[in-house]
Scaffold this active site. Sequence first.
Site, PDB file in Angstrom:
ATOM      1  N   LEU A   1       0.863  -1.164   0.000  1.00  0.00           N
ATOM      2  CA  LEU A   1       0.000   0.000   0.000  1.00  0.00           C
ATOM      3  C   LEU A   1       0.908   1.225   0.000  1.00  0.00           C
ATOM      4  CD1 LEU A   1      -2.794  -0.801   2.653  1.00  0.00           C
ATOM      5  CD2 LEU A   1      -2.940  -0.981   0.158  1.00  0.00           C
ATOM      6  N   ASP A   2       0.516   2.260  -0.708  1.00  0.00           N
ATOM      7  CA  ASP A   2       1.312   3.478  -0.709  1.00  0.00           C
ATOM      8  C   ASP A   2       1.441   4.023   0.703  1.00  0.00           C
ATOM      9  OD1 ASP A   2       1.453   3.305  -3.465  1.00  0.00           O
ATOM     10  OD2 ASP A   2      -0.243   4.638  -3.799  1.00  0.00           O
TER      11      ASP A   2
END
Length: 297
Positions: free
Chosen positions: A121-122
């Site tokens: 996930l960013d």
Amino acid sequence: MENERLDSIVAAKYNITRSKAQKLIEKENIKVNGLSVKPSYKLKAKDVIQYKEEESVISAENIPLDIIYEDDYLIVLNKQKGLLCHRTAHETKTLVNALLYHTEKLSNIEGIERQGIVHRLDKDTSGLMLIAKTNEAHTVLKKDIQTKKTIRKYLAVCHGIIEDDFGTINKPLAHSLGKTVKMYTNDNGLEAITHFKVIERFNSGTFLSIQLETGRTHQIRCHFASINHPLVGDNLYGAKSFQNGIFKGFKTDGQVLMSYYLLFTHPVTNEIMEFEIKKDNYHPDLLRTLNFLRSKN
């Protein structure tokens, strides 16, 4: 990836600077099809990039984790906003550092700097993530993501009003040359498919449920920017240009994007595992954005 420079692809893939990628290639830490090549080498369709991990030590750091589920093979956790999944040249306080403090048992099939990380996930995206504790579990979980057996859904708020109740964005993505992270739509890029459903519309925004069919870097963020609906707070992909009107002065901690639903098959027991973040536990940034937009309707 085809016809793009090796140093650009390596920089984006491993979240490092292009100069760092060039040094790794020149030191032969990066090879293509087992052969030493130049950083300017143009990749071909069937080329295989091999990365020999540099000698390094990843330290365990006492960073709080919101663990939803754990057994001997995997962890499901709710990643907080602002936490990078694995380190870059400039940062150490990452999810991997936190995981090493929590457990000594993590997969290392992707290298020591990405221990346990099945999918990313960013940094400023919160929500559900899968972590593998064994290489065998990692291999199965990653294959299930690639073959679309695993279902991942996100909640997001974008700028502007999306008229269609349902839709699909099918635009190939490629890495921007000279940049380590940013993506752009390109007919010669890798296949990228994003499905969405409108949950709620506001005067100047849309609340969405999003399901990934593929999992490219920044896929959701780049796709919605490409149809002129960047995610609220996502200045990398154009949200800053929407900061007039009702959004003037409104700030978030990065993009308003949360991974809220995860369904997968357990790699050992074959049990169907399903997890969902309920409304009361939505990230505060998401709740604050929704409340703000509702107050302007």
